[in-house]
Design an enzyme around this catalytic site. Structure first.
Site, PDB file in Angstrom:
ATOM      1  N   VAL A   1       0.835  -1.207   0.000  1.00 52.62           N
ATOM      2  CA  VAL A   1       0.000   0.000   0.000  1.00 52.62           C
ATOM      3  C   VAL A   1       0.873   1.262   0.000  1.00 52.62           C
ATOM      4  O   VAL A   1       0.705   2.137  -0.857  1.00 52.62           O
ATOM      5  CB  VAL A   1      -0.963  -0.011   1.203  1.00 52.62           C
ATOM      6  CG1 VAL A   1      -1.628   1.341   1.388  1.00 52.62           C
ATOM      7  CG2 VAL A   1      -2.026  -1.069   0.974  1.00 52.62           C
TER       8      VAL A   1
ATOM      9  N   ALA B   1     -16.557  -2.840   3.638  1.00 53.58           N
ATOM     10  CA  ALA B   1     -16.377  -3.011   2.186  1.00 53.58           C
ATOM     11  C   ALA B   1     -15.723  -4.359   1.895  1.00 53.58           C
ATOM     12  O   ALA B   1     -16.179  -5.109   1.013  1.00 53.58           O
ATOM     13  CB  ALA B   1     -15.517  -1.865   1.635  1.00 53.58           C
TER      14      ALA B   1
ATOM     15  N   GLU C   1      -7.383   2.542   2.517  1.00 55.34           N
ATOM     16  CA  GLU C   1      -7.034   2.356   1.109  1.00 55.34           C
ATOM     17  C   GLU C   1      -7.897   1.256   0.495  1.00 55.34           C
ATOM     18  O   GLU C   1      -8.030   0.192   1.077  1.00 55.34           O
ATOM     19  CB  GLU C   1      -5.542   2.000   1.006  1.00 55.34           C
ATOM     20  CG  GLU C   1      -5.041   1.896  -0.408  1.00 55.34           C
ATOM     21  CD  GLU C   1      -5.486   3.082  -1.251  1.00 55.34           C
ATOM     22  OE1 GLU C   1      -5.136   4.222  -0.912  1.00 55.34           O
ATOM     23  OE2 GLU C   1      -6.216   2.882  -2.246  1.00 55.34           O
TER      24      GLU C   1
ATOM     25  N   CYS D   1      -6.031  -9.288   2.766  1.00 51.28           N
ATOM     26  CA  CYS D   1      -7.058  -8.441   3.394  1.00 51.28           C
ATOM     27  C   CYS D   1      -8.337  -9.155   3.790  1.00 51.28           C
ATOM     28  O   CYS D   1      -8.790  -9.017   4.929  1.00 51.28           O
ATOM     29  CB  CYS D   1      -7.403  -7.290   2.465  1.00 51.28           C
ATOM     30  SG  CYS D   1      -6.024  -6.152   2.285  1.00 51.28           S
TER      31      CYS D   1
ATOM     32  N   ARG E   1     -29.567  -4.293  -9.419  1.00 45.21           N
ATOM     33  CA  ARG E   1     -29.466  -4.143  -7.958  1.00 45.21           C
ATOM     34  C   ARG E   1     -28.327  -4.992  -7.400  1.00 45.21           C
ATOM     35  O   ARG E   1     -27.802  -4.716  -6.326  1.00 45.21           O
ATOM     36  CB  ARG E   1     -30.791  -4.571  -7.287  1.00 45.21           C
ATOM     37  CG  ARG E   1     -31.934  -3.644  -7.620  1.00 45.21           C
ATOM     38  CD  ARG E   1     -33.239  -4.238  -7.168  1.00 45.21           C
ATOM     39  NE  ARG E   1     -33.498  -5.525  -7.825  1.00 45.21           N
ATOM     40  CZ  ARG E   1     -34.541  -6.295  -7.573  1.00 45.21           C
ATOM     41  NH1 ARG E   1     -35.422  -5.931  -6.660  1.00 45.21           N
ATOM     42  NH2 ARG E   1     -34.714  -7.438  -8.219  1.00 45.21           N
TER      43      ARG E   1
ATOM     44  N   ALA F   1      -6.887  -2.652  -5.018  1.00 45.42           N
ATOM     45  CA  ALA F   1      -6.736  -4.107  -5.058  1.00 45.42           C
ATOM     46  C   ALA F   1      -5.406  -4.407  -5.736  1.00 45.42           C
ATOM     47  O   ALA F   1      -4.972  -3.657  -6.632  1.00 45.42           O
ATOM     48  CB  ALA F   1      -7.896  -4.746  -5.816  1.00 45.42           C
TER      49      ALA F   1
ATOM     50  N   LYS G   1     -14.201   0.586   5.849  1.00 45.07           N
ATOM     51  CA  LYS G   1     -13.180  -0.255   5.198  1.00 45.07           C
ATOM     52  C   LYS G   1     -13.413  -1.736   5.509  1.00 45.07           C
ATOM     53  O   LYS G   1     -13.419  -2.575   4.608  1.00 45.07           O
ATOM     54  CB  LYS G   1     -11.784   0.194   5.658  1.00 45.07           C
ATOM     55  CG  LYS G   1     -10.654  -0.658   5.145  1.00 45.07           C
ATOM     56  CD  LYS G   1     -10.503  -0.581   3.656  1.00 45.07           C
ATOM     57  CE  LYS G   1      -9.696  -1.730   3.138  1.00 45.07           C
ATOM     58  NZ  LYS G   1      -9.599  -1.801   1.695  1.00 45.07           N
ATOM     59  N   LEU G   2     -13.643  -2.051   6.784  1.00 43.47           N
ATOM     60  CA  LEU G   2     -13.920  -3.445   7.146  1.00 43.47           C
ATOM     61  C   LEU G   2     -15.199  -3.925   6.458  1.00 43.47           C
ATOM     62  O   LEU G   2     -15.290  -5.059   5.977  1.00 43.47           O
ATOM     63  CB  LEU G   2     -14.075  -3.603   8.667  1.00 43.47           C
ATOM     64  CG  LEU G   2     -12.844  -3.364   9.538  1.00 43.47           C
ATOM     65  CD1 LEU G   2     -13.150  -3.710  10.988  1.00 43.47           C
ATOM     66  CD2 LEU G   2     -11.658  -4.197   9.071  1.00 43.47           C
TER      67      LEU G   2
ATOM     68  N   THR H   1      -5.485  -0.590   7.400  1.00 42.18           N
ATOM     69  CA  THR H   1      -6.851  -0.995   7.772  1.00 42.18           C
ATOM     70  C   THR H   1      -6.868  -1.299   9.271  1.00 42.18           C
ATOM     71  O   THR H   1      -6.094  -2.131   9.747  1.00 42.18           O
ATOM     72  CB  THR H   1      -7.255  -2.253   6.984  1.00 42.18           C
ATOM     73  OG1 THR H   1      -7.139  -1.950   5.598  1.00 42.18           O
ATOM     74  CG2 THR H   1      -8.679  -2.673   7.314  1.00 42.18           C
TER      75      THR H   1
ATOM     76  N   LYS I   1      -8.282 -11.558   6.911  1.00 45.22           N
ATOM     77  CA  LYS I   1      -7.819 -10.801   8.089  1.00 45.22           C
ATOM     78  C   LYS I   1      -8.886  -9.808   8.552  1.00 45.22           C
ATOM     79  O   LYS I   1      -9.189  -9.709   9.739  1.00 45.22           O
ATOM     80  CB  LYS I   1      -6.532 -10.066   7.707  1.00 45.22           C
ATOM     81  CG  LYS I   1      -6.162  -8.909   8.597  1.00 45.22           C
ATOM     82  CD  LYS I   1      -4.836  -8.314   8.192  1.00 45.22           C
ATOM     83  CE  LYS I   1      -4.904  -7.291   7.092  1.00 45.22           C
ATOM     84  NZ  LYS I   1      -5.428  -5.986   7.486  1.00 45.22           N
TER      85      LYS I   1
END
Ligand code: NAD
Ligand code: UDX
Length: 468
Positions: free
Chosen positions: A15, A226, A163, A279, A263, A166, A223-224, A134, A282
């Site tokens: 990152v 998403a 962030e 990610c 949708r 990907a 973030k978590l 994160t 974790k």
């Protein structure tokens, strides 16, 4: 608020490196220094030869080449970079804890804490501290407590700026991302000014309407959330892949049908051998831990199921190989094409490949692995990290190959673990001719041309489809 002329980023990883390279490229008037305790990594970032940067990302070397030496610097002098900067990003790793309280679930925040302490000790004037890693929701509180209690009299503003890049598409995501989240304290003029200062940096190349200001807790928790939503989509389609295999439905047709509903949308509905990467697992484990610690067991169970499904998918793929090869793979050569957790990256953290290999090795398979970007040392490290058997045993059971055709020679089966484009274009007739018969292919990414492979004579298994 002082003008931002110098930025420091603590953590030169997947990152920190690409994110700061893009900021430096787009903001030529700001000096950006990326620092790390890992001397070797910093040396690699400073390597003359851009092919030898520590991470592989399409487009990265061009961005680094534009800015490095001009206003982008990589250094191990952490204190000087902190002292010189008005804004400091913390982009250190936050892996799952491997010890003590919360072992195997909670995020290990020791690197974040060490970075915050360093900033507190070194800073001589006011700083904006940006959480780029994160982090569990409400970490900014802990960071504030450390920064404010060292007693240097310096005023810190803390922002959350998670962030969303990907791997494999990091540069594109950084340049044209869907949104940037900037969480801070709207209620004070200093807090608002800090948020505006960071917003102005991104506004060098991102449209203003994509720069979203929120409160700190929403930013951390978004973030978590998403990552949990994205991983949940993969587990949902993977759950359906087994139903497809048992009923004669085709998972790709299901994805298309379901994803055509505006949708739902079409992305992240590719059934696979299971998601990997540093990610998803974790961050969901961390979310589950937070929910359980706060007594929300039903919420925790709901998200945990995404991980349970993913583990099952990896095991199911390995079992399919064993069952098909007449219930044993002992002493059989099984060739893995791909080891990275997805294409276009050399990252192997939590890759499905290592779990599938490990499972087959339990049945005494001889794995021969080829990946276009992953270093042999990395594959052995991955297996050793699982701790299932000794380093010597792993060495004996895993052979790392440099050439895909040699890798598949005399193999009982080929398994596709990563969706690298080059696998589609191989001379599959040549591979077939040199394999043991029946020649089995287990396509864990559904990338191969079924008709072509069947015409050659392969026995092909794809995820979520009837065997052919
Ligand atoms: P990484 O392991 O690649 O890099 C982290 C770096 O921080 C390492 O080089 C390490 O040496 C350095 N570091 C640790 N402690 C330090 C200290 N005290 N001082 C200086 N340097 C220190 O990790 P990453 O993949 O870049 O992830 C960083 C954070 O970003 C994590 O919180 C991760 O969850 C998050 N994130 C990662 C991705 C991704 O795709 N990898 C995407 C979004 C968010
Ligand atoms: C993820 C998030 O996408 C990103 O926003 C966040 O910042 C970091 O975590 P990353 O792990 O780098 O990014 O890659 P991603 O493209 O999300 O893929 C994760 C895993 O899911 C890979 O193993 C991939 O192969 C798998 N996957 C993805 C599927 O199996 N099917 C899909 O449809 C999509």
């Amino acid at each position: 608020m002082k003008q931002i002329k110098n930025i420091c980023c603590i953590g030169a990883g997947y990152v920190g490196g690409p994110t700061m390279a893009v900021i430096a490229q787009k903001c030529p008037e700001i000096n950006v220094t990326v620092v790390d305790i890992n001397d070797e990594r910093i040396k690699q970032w400073n390597n003359e030869n851009l092919e030898d940067l520590p991470i592989y990302e399409p487009g990265l070397k061009e961005v680094v080449s534009d800015a490095r030496g001009r206003n982008l610097f990589f250094s191990t002098d952490i204190d000087k970079a902190i002292e010189d900067s008005e804004m400091i990003f913390m982009s250190v790793n936050t892996p799952t804890k491997t010890y003590g309280k919360g072992k195997g679930m909670a995020a290990d925040l020791k690197y974040v804490e060490l970075s915050a302490r360093r900033i507190a000790e070194v800073a001589k004037d006011d700083k904006i501290v940006v959480e780029k890693s994160t982090l569990p929701v409400r970490t900014a509180e802990a960071v504030r407590s450390i920064l404010d209690n060292v007693g240097s009299g310096v005023n810190f503003q803390i922002l959350s700026n998670p962030e969303f890049l990907a791997e494999g598409t990091a540069i594109n995501d950084l340049l044209y991302g869907d949104r940037v989240l900037i969480g801070g304290d709207h209620s004070t003029p200093e807090g608002q000014a800090a948020m505006d200062a960071l917003t102005d940096i991104y506004a060098h190349w991102m449209p203003r309407e994509k720069l979203l200001q929120t409160n700190v807790w929403s930013s951390e928790l978004s973030k978590l959330t998403a990552n949990a939503f994205l991983a949940q989509r993969v587990s949902s389609i993977n759950a359906m892949s087994e139903v497809c295999e048992k009923t004669g439905a085709d998972v790709e047709e299901i994805s298309r049908a379901v994803g055509s509903d505006s949708r739902v949308g079409p992305k992240f509905l590719n059934s696979s051998v299971g998601f990997g990467g540093s990610c998803f697992q974790k961050d969901i484990l961390n979310l589950v831990y937070i929910c359980r610690s706060m007594g929300m067991d039903e919420v925790a169970d709901y998200w945990e199921q995404v991980i349970i499904m993913n583990d099952y998918q990896k095991k199911r793929f390995a079992d399919k190989i064993i069952n098909t090869l007449y219930n044993t793979v002992a002493e059989k050569k099984i060739t893995f094409l791909g080891w990275a957790f997805k294409k276009d990256t050399n990252d192997t953290r939590e890759t499905a490949a290592m779990y599938v290999a490990n499972h087959l090795m339990e049945d005494h398979a001889n794995i021969h692995a080829y990946d276009p970007k992953v270093a042999p040392r990395q594959m052995y490290e991955d297996l050793n990290y699982l701790g299932t058997r000794s380093e010597e045993e792993n060495k004996a059971l895993l052979n790392v190959e440099k050439d895909p055709y040699e890798a598949t020679e005399d193999a009982h089966a080929v398994a596709i673990l990563t969706e690298w484009d080059e696998f589609k274009d191989y001379d599959w007739q040549k591979i077939y001719d040199n394999m043991k018969k029946p020649a089995f292919v287990f396509d864990g990414r559904n990338i191969l041309d079924v008709e072509k492979l069947n015409a050659i004579g392969f026995k092909l298994y794809q995820i979520g489809k009837s065997d052919s």
